[in-house]
Design a protein around this motif. Structure first.
Motif, PDB file in Angstrom:
ATOM      1  N   THR A 189      18.206  38.602  49.558  1.00 14.09           N
ATOM      2  CA  THR A 189      17.395  39.541  48.476  1.00 14.09           C
ATOM      3  C   THR A 189      16.339  39.777  48.864  1.00 14.09           C
ATOM      4  O   THR A 189      15.325  38.696  49.070  1.00 14.09           O
ATOM      5  CB  THR A 189      17.570  39.174  46.901  1.00 14.09           C
TER       6      THR A 189
ATOM      7  N   VAL B 129      15.242  45.110  46.558  1.00  9.80           N
ATOM      8  CA  VAL B 129      14.974  45.348  45.191  1.00  9.80           C
ATOM      9  C   VAL B 129      13.266  45.328  45.042  1.00  9.80           C
ATOM     10  O   VAL B 129      12.694  44.736  45.686  1.00  9.80           O
ATOM     11  CB  VAL B 129      15.658  44.580  44.060  1.00  9.80           C
TER      12      VAL B 129
ATOM     13  N   SER C 171      21.196  48.227  46.442  1.00 10.99           N
ATOM     14  CA  SER C 171      20.124  48.095  45.404  1.00 10.99           C
ATOM     15  C   SER C 171      20.554  48.739  44.201  1.00 10.99           C
ATOM     16  O   SER C 171      21.835  48.795  43.992  1.00 10.99           O
ATOM     17  CB  SER C 171      18.914  48.994  45.775  1.00 10.99           C
TER      18      SER C 171
ATOM     19  N   ALA D 123       6.561  42.966  42.520  1.00  8.06           N
ATOM     20  CA  ALA D 123       7.251  42.748  41.515  1.00  8.06           C
ATOM     21  C   ALA D 123       6.337  42.035  40.728  1.00  8.06           C
ATOM     22  O   ALA D 123       5.475  41.043  41.235  1.00  8.06           O
ATOM     23  CB  ALA D 123       8.576  41.840  41.702  1.00  8.06           C
TER      24      ALA D 123
ATOM     25  N   VAL E  47      12.523  41.299  47.948  1.00  3.77           N
ATOM     26  CA  VAL E  47      11.614  41.809  46.819  1.00  3.77           C
ATOM     27  C   VAL E  47      10.591  42.329  47.377  1.00  3.77           C
ATOM     28  O   VAL E  47       9.831  41.840  47.949  1.00  3.77           O
ATOM     29  CB  VAL E  47      11.373  40.796  45.729  1.00  3.77           C
TER      30      VAL E  47
ATOM     31  N   ASN F 207      22.104  42.221  37.740  1.00  2.00           N
ATOM     32  CA  ASN F 207      21.374  41.708  39.226  1.00  2.00           C
ATOM     33  C   ASN F 207      22.011  40.531  39.633  1.00  2.00           C
ATOM     34  O   ASN F 207      22.106  40.222  40.953  1.00  2.00           O
ATOM     35  CB  ASN F 207      20.086  41.083  38.690  1.00  2.00           C
TER      36      ASN F 207
ATOM     37  N   SER G 168      13.614  42.099  39.269  1.00  6.58           N
ATOM     38  CA  SER G 168      13.913  41.878  40.764  1.00  6.58           C
ATOM     39  C   SER G 168      13.474  40.362  40.992  1.00  6.58           C
ATOM     40  O   SER G 168      14.637  39.721  41.647  1.00  6.58           O
ATOM     41  CB  SER G 168      12.534  42.685  41.624  1.00  6.58           C
TER      42      SER G 168
ATOM     43  N   THR H  55      16.918  38.678  40.193  1.00  4.67           N
ATOM     44  CA  THR H  55      18.032  38.775  41.428  1.00  4.67           C
ATOM     45  C   THR H  55      17.744  37.635  42.603  1.00  4.67           C
ATOM     46  O   THR H  55      18.545  36.990  42.868  1.00  4.67           O
ATOM     47  CB  THR H  55      17.651  40.179  41.860  1.00  4.67           C
TER      48      THR H  55
ATOM     49  N   ASP I 183      13.940  50.577  44.562  1.00  5.14           N
ATOM     50  CA  ASP I 183      15.356  50.990  44.566  1.00  5.14           C
ATOM     51  C   ASP I 183      15.567  52.245  45.300  1.00  5.14           C
ATOM     52  O   ASP I 183      16.422  52.485  46.245  1.00  5.14           O
ATOM     53  CB  ASP I 183      16.078  50.945  43.222  1.00  5.14           C
TER      54      ASP I 183
END
Length: 370
Positions: free
Chosen positions: A219, A111, A140, A224, A221, A209, A230, A233, A147
């Motif tokens: 997860t 993400v 995603s 961000a 990232v 999320n 994100s 999440t 994504d």
């Protein structure tokens, strides 16, 4: 009837079961008022939503797009979602042929920022394709930016990918990803908590999320900002005992600031797919050993290396002077010089020795090179 992530209602559902809870919220016999935490205002809202529920219509609509409804207790239900406790989804609407439970057993979320940079898009697509090639399912949210790049990377590699939406599985959102969502429905899976025809809201995106975090082993990232869904999440993944992973970016980039903050905490830094698999994979899933290039000088023993280091960059040196600098005897130094000569490091000039000219040797082996 219940909004995603409604923990209060999730507790009621756990205590009473879905049929009894629906009955209490639909009839006025006083039983709903006895639910823990229920107030008149809340009951009014739940009853408005209960009155609008048409399960037969929803099931017909999802079947029309080749989908189905999966709930706890079904064979296809991913049991890792139970880690969410009372915030667990009531059920999931699924579009696509693969088995959701089996696909989720070996899955990783990728993400990140919607308005990502070319670097972010490249990293997301590379991770998506690399994970897919290694047999991992890429999960995603089908949004623009990171994504979409992650989904496309997995699809381009002929791999598996799942999109978790904040709307109905039959709603092409965002509109610009209608074609991508069509491919996902054919080659992968589309998953949503909300029934068909439901549209997204800001809060539903945030609550979506938690499903991404719970469904996967970790997860990742990619780009961000400080205020980013994100990061929500990733932090949810941490709370659930999953890996929160970050791909670093330039220190001057605001789009990487949130990732760097995650990495300063409990997040784990990765730079490629091998490092992701090492974290989320099974025992033995190790990345290759990382090291710089092996140069000819690396193969010299310690004494020969000291003799080579003793030679000046320019000019000629006598073996006795080299022996004194290298800390060896004159005889040993002379022997090492002939070894170095056979390897192309040095040349003899009269009674002295000099480094081989750069034009004769294309590497910087003497000093280790760069």
């Amino acid at each position: 009837m219940l909004e995603p992530g409604d923990e209060r209602a999730g507790g009621w559902l756990r205590r009473t079961g879905p049929v009894e809870l629906m009955r209490r919220l639909s009839v006025e016999d006083g039983s709903a008022e006895r639910l823990p935490g229920m107030t008149a205002a809340r009951l009014g809202g739940y009853r408005l939503r209960a009155a609008a529920v048409e399960p037969e219509r929803d099931l017909a609509e999802v079947a029309a797009v080749g989908g189905r409804f999966v709930c706890p207790g079904d064979r296809e239900w991913p049991s890792q979602l139970d880690d969410l406790g009372d915030a667990r989804p009531v059920g999931l609407w699924v579009r696509g042929r693969p088995d959701l439970r089996l696909w989720s057993l070996r899955s990783v979320a990728v993400v990140g920022a919607r308005a990502c940079t070319p670097y972010g898009a490249h990293m997301a697509a590379t991770l998506g394709s690399g994970l897919a090639e290694r047999g991992w399912v890429v999960v995603s949210g089908a949004a623009f930016g990171v994504d979409g790049a992650a989904h496309r990377g997995a699809l381009a590699a002929g791999g598996a990918t799942t999109a978790v939406l904040a709307c109905g599985v039959d709603v092409p959102y965002p509109r610009g990803h209608a074609e991508l969502l069509g491919r996902l429905a054919q080659q992968g899976l589309i998953v949503a908590e909300l029934p068909p025809s439901s549209h997204p809201t800001r809060s539903r995106f945030i609550l979506r999320n938690r499903v991404i975090a719970a469904l996967t082993r970790g997860t990742v990232v990619v780009e961000a900002e400080y205020r980013s869904g994100s990061l929500v999440t990733a932090r949810q993944a941490q709370r659930l005992g999953r890996f929160a992973i970050g791909v670093p970016g330039p220190a001057t980039s605001g789009l990487s600031a949130g990732v760097h903050e995650l990495l300063r905490g409990e997040g784990v830094l990765v730079t490629d797919v091998d490092e992701v698999v090492e974290l989320v994979g099974d025992i033995g899933d190790l990345p290759p050993v990382r090291r710089g290039p092996v140069l000819p000088r690396d193969h010299l023993d310690a004494v020969a290396a000291r003799v080579l280091d003793a030679l000046p960059y320019q000019g000629v040196a006598h073996p006795r002077d080299l022996a004194r600098t290298a800390g060896t005897s004159a005889d040993e130094t002379l022997g090492r010089l002939y070894e170095l000569h056979s390897l192309g490091f040095v040349e003899r000039e009269g009674d002295g020795w000099r480094l081989t000219l750069p034009s004769a040797r294309n590497d910087d082996a003497r000093r280790g090179g760069t």
